[in-house]
Design a protein around this motif. Structure first.
Motif, PDB file in Angstrom:
ATOM      1  N   GLU B 157      41.964  35.959  45.302  1.00  0.00           N
ATOM      2  CA  GLU B 157      42.694  37.181  44.936  1.00  0.00           C
ATOM      3  C   GLU B 157      43.307  37.117  43.538  1.00  0.00           C
ATOM      4  O   GLU B 157      43.754  38.135  43.013  1.00  0.00           O
ATOM      5  N   GLY B 158      43.351  35.924  42.960  1.00  0.00           N
ATOM      6  CA  GLY B 158      43.781  35.813  41.571  1.00  0.00           C
ATOM      7  C   GLY B 158      45.279  35.908  41.340  1.00  0.00           C
ATOM      8  O   GLY B 158      45.712  36.232  40.230  1.00  0.00           O
ATOM      9  N   LEU B 159      46.077  35.611  42.359  1.00  0.00           N
ATOM     10  CA  LEU B 159      47.532  35.601  42.150  1.00  0.00           C
ATOM     11  C   LEU B 159      47.924  34.347  41.363  1.00  0.00           C
ATOM     12  O   LEU B 159      47.217  33.330  41.405  1.00  0.00           O
ATOM     13  N   SER B 160      49.046  34.427  40.681  1.00  0.00           N
ATOM     14  CA  SER B 160      49.536  33.261  39.931  1.00  0.00           C
ATOM     15  C   SER B 160      50.297  32.323  40.879  1.00  0.00           C
ATOM     16  O   SER B 160      50.636  32.708  42.007  1.00  0.00           O
ATOM     17  N   TYR B 161      50.576  31.119  40.381  1.00  0.00           N
ATOM     18  CA  TYR B 161      51.389  30.182  41.177  1.00  0.00           C
ATOM     19  C   TYR B 161      52.731  30.831  41.555  1.00  0.00           C
ATOM     20  O   TYR B 161      53.191  30.704  42.683  1.00  0.00           O
TER      21      TYR B 161
END
Lengths: 171, 199
Positions: B157-161
């Motif tokens: 989904e490409g979420l950040s840390y």
């Protein structure tokens, strides 16, 4: 650099987020370590596969279901919203909370009923008006008896006799 | 605030004012991401539909509580994650599953294989066969919910840390360690498959 250190940096290397110096050290290690080259290649394939995973599109009927449900939710309580863990079936959502949790209300209701029955069976009002009336009548009769006895004492003219007249209602 | 964020904030404000058309637009904006994530989490398409529907119902019910501190998508993923984990718990109570035992030592054995030069994109693409994709999907399914959640949110989904940490309510360090563990489990299966193993 040894293999253990390379394994720790492997995914950062694959993502390309290492510093230039770290990257150079890794590349130097890779030139003479076949095992770590295998690891790197497997990691690159893994990442590429993850990024190439087919995406599931939401079916059109799902949008329709959500649209159909939204108007029914207007004005519903919001407290449970962020409690977050329970899944309720869509058909359950329109059921009032009290009906969904009636089993939990059953135990205290039963307890209250038992307490009421106990109080009823031990209450002086038990028997209704008859019991209270008979108590009142008994008291009245005692008063009459006492009055009659006092009259008899006075009529007998013995001043000490009045000390003998005692009832449950005279101390 | 960029244009898309401003537009999203406007939509949310309208939806909070009980504008159902605005909420409908929000649903259309996020339904594919949430469904894809939920589908990968639970596997079953019917369950995924039910859970995705529940995500948006809960979001609608809780709109007044959304204060914009987290992004709206993070908030939706948080609701979705909670529902998926709860679904998994219910499933595991109903069905006795066979745990996946991973033999790290066997996977780390030296092998005599080596790929072609993967620096060339064509070689990499050739290796991305459907079979390998299936291996990766099976490996994802075998992950624990904790590892799977982080892997899907980051790599798919490409979420950040930071967003994942916020979504799951865990420190960023934990996000990184779970991501590492998840990727390693999959990588080892991929290696096993490439060596000619059954995975």
């Amino acid at each position: 650099m040894n293999c253990g250190r390379f394994k720790k940096l492997l995914w950062s290397y694959v993502e390309g987020i290492l510093s230039v110096a770290e990257r150079q050290v890794c590349e130097a290690h890779l030139t003479h370590c076949a095992r770590c080259r295998q690891r790197l290649q497997a990691a690159q394939l893994t990442r590429a596969s993850l990024q190439a995973l087919p995406r599931y599109a939401a079916p059109e009927r799902l949008l329709k279901r959500v649209r159909a449900e939204i108007p029914a939710q207007r004005g519903q309580p919001t407290v449970a919203t962020m409690q977050g863990n329970g899944i309720r079936q869509p058909t359950e959502r329109l059921t009032p909370v009290i009906l969904r949790h009636w089993r939990w209300a059953l135990a205290p209701a039963l307890g209250a009923l038992i307490a009421l029955l106990w109080w009823w069976s031990h209450s002086p009002v038990e028997g209704g008006k008859g019991y209270a009336a008979s108590q009142a009548q008994e008291y009245a009769d005692t008063c009459v008896d006492l009055h009659q006895q006092l009259e008899m004492v006075e009529w007998a003219g013995t001043p000490t006799a009045s000390y003998l007249v005692t009832t449950d209602h005279t101390q | 605030m960029d244009t898309s964020s401003w537009a999203e904030a406007t939509l949310i404000a309208r939806a909070q004012a009980q504008d159902d058309a605005a909420f409908d637009q929000i649903v259309r904006l996020y339904v594919d991401s949430i469904y894809n994530y939920v589908r990968r989490m639970v596997g079953n398409p019917q369950d995924a539909e039910d859970i995705t529907q529940e995500v948006f119902i809960r979001a609608y019910q809780g709109l007044s509580q959304f204060d914009g501190r987290a992004s709206f998508s993070t908030w939706l993923f948080r609701i979705a994650t909670n529902l998926c984990i709860d679904h998994k718990r219910r499933q595991s109570r109903r069905v006795q599953t066979v745990p996946y035992h991973h033999d790290d030592e066997a996977d780390e054995d030296e092998g005599d294989w080596e790929f072609a030069d993967t620096a060339q994109p064509s070689a990499l693409e050739q290796l991305l066969t459907k079979e390998l994709q299936a291996v990766v999907e099976q490996a994802i399914d075998a992950l624990s919910p904790k590892l799977k959640t982080v892997l899907l949110l980051y790599d798919v989904e490409g979420l950040s840390y930071e967003q994942i940490a916020d979504t799951l309510g865990i420190p960023i360090g934990t996000v990184k360690s779970r991501l590492f563990a998840a990727r390693e489990q999959i990588r080892k299966r991929v290696e096993n498959y490439l060596r000619g193993g059954t995975e």
